[in-house]
Enzyme design. Structure first.
Site, PDB file in Angstrom:
ATOM      1  N   GLU A 157       0.828  -1.205   0.000  1.00 66.33           N
ATOM      2  CA  GLU A 157       0.000   0.000   0.000  1.00 66.33           C
ATOM      3  C   GLU A 157       0.867   1.261   0.000  1.00 66.33           C
ATOM      4  OE1 GLU A 157      -2.437  -3.202   2.093  1.00 66.33           O
ATOM      5  OE2 GLU A 157      -0.336  -2.594   2.041  1.00 66.33           O
TER       6      GLU A 157
ATOM      7  N   CYS B 129      -2.733  -3.228   6.768  1.00 69.27           N
ATOM      8  CA  CYS B 129      -2.296  -3.352   8.161  1.00 69.27           C
ATOM      9  C   CYS B 129      -2.556  -2.025   8.881  1.00 69.27           C
ATOM     10  CB  CYS B 129      -0.815  -3.729   8.221  1.00 69.27           C
ATOM     11  SG  CYS B 129       0.331  -2.397   7.756  1.00 69.27           S
TER      12      CYS B 129
ATOM     13  N   CYS C  23      -0.493   0.931   7.568  1.00 64.57           N
ATOM     14  CA  CYS C  23      -0.969   1.410   6.263  1.00 64.57           C
ATOM     15  C   CYS C  23      -2.306   2.121   6.386  1.00 64.57           C
ATOM     16  CB  CYS C  23      -1.047   0.260   5.271  1.00 64.57           C
ATOM     17  SG  CYS C  23       0.584  -0.262   4.706  1.00 64.57           S
TER      18      CYS C  23
END
Length: 155
Positions: free
Chosen positions: A69, A107, A110
């Site tokens: 990301e 996550c 991110c």
């Protein structure tokens, strides 16, 4: 060694925009997967219809690893100033796992990073039944808001 056929999770997306993002992330990781190096690819959609891809970069020192990301966000910001509206990430299966790629949510790190740069971003996630687009802010309901940037940039 022959390549195995891995199932693309894009078929599980009822939303055409989500399907395109998942398909783009799947295509990227399918062509770049390396065990213990590159396991996830992410795709970000901008308001002008551009799709920006990032690749997970693993490292011997875990903290040095870079999430897909973050790579997609960097690629997007190099390519355009347009608002980022949606994200999807796809994890490629290890050779010892069933040959089915799967959509994974960002996550926590991110989630923070993406919301810093795209407060209205929606993410493709699995809701227990199917893949859906959901506001990323709902996955991180208590986002950290500091004083580094003006408040207008962090909403």
């Amino acid at each position: 060694m022959t390549a195995r056929a891995v199932v693309d999770p894009a078929g599980d997306c009822p939303d055409p925009g989500a399907r395109a993002l998942v398909a783009a992330a799947f295509a990227a990781i399918s062509s770049r997967y390396v065990l213990a190096r590159h396991q996830i690819a992410a795709a970000l959609l901008d308001a002008d219809g551009g799709i920006h891809i990032g690749l997970h970069l693993d490292a011997m020192v875990g903290r040095a690893a870079v999430c897909a990301e973050a790579g997609a966000l960097s690629a997007a910001r190099l390519a355009t100033g347009a608002e980022l509206v949606a994200a999807a990430a796809v994890r490629y299966p290890k050779p010892t796992e069933p040959a089915v790629a799967r959509v994974v949510p960002p996550c926590g790190l991110c989630r923070e990073l993406l919301l810093d740069h795209a407060p209205g971003l929606r993410a493709v996630v699995h809701d227990g039944t199917r893949l859906v687009l959901t506001p990323l802010s709902g996955l991180l309901p208590h986002k950290y808001v500091g004083t580094k940037w003006p408040a207008a940039l962090t909403r």
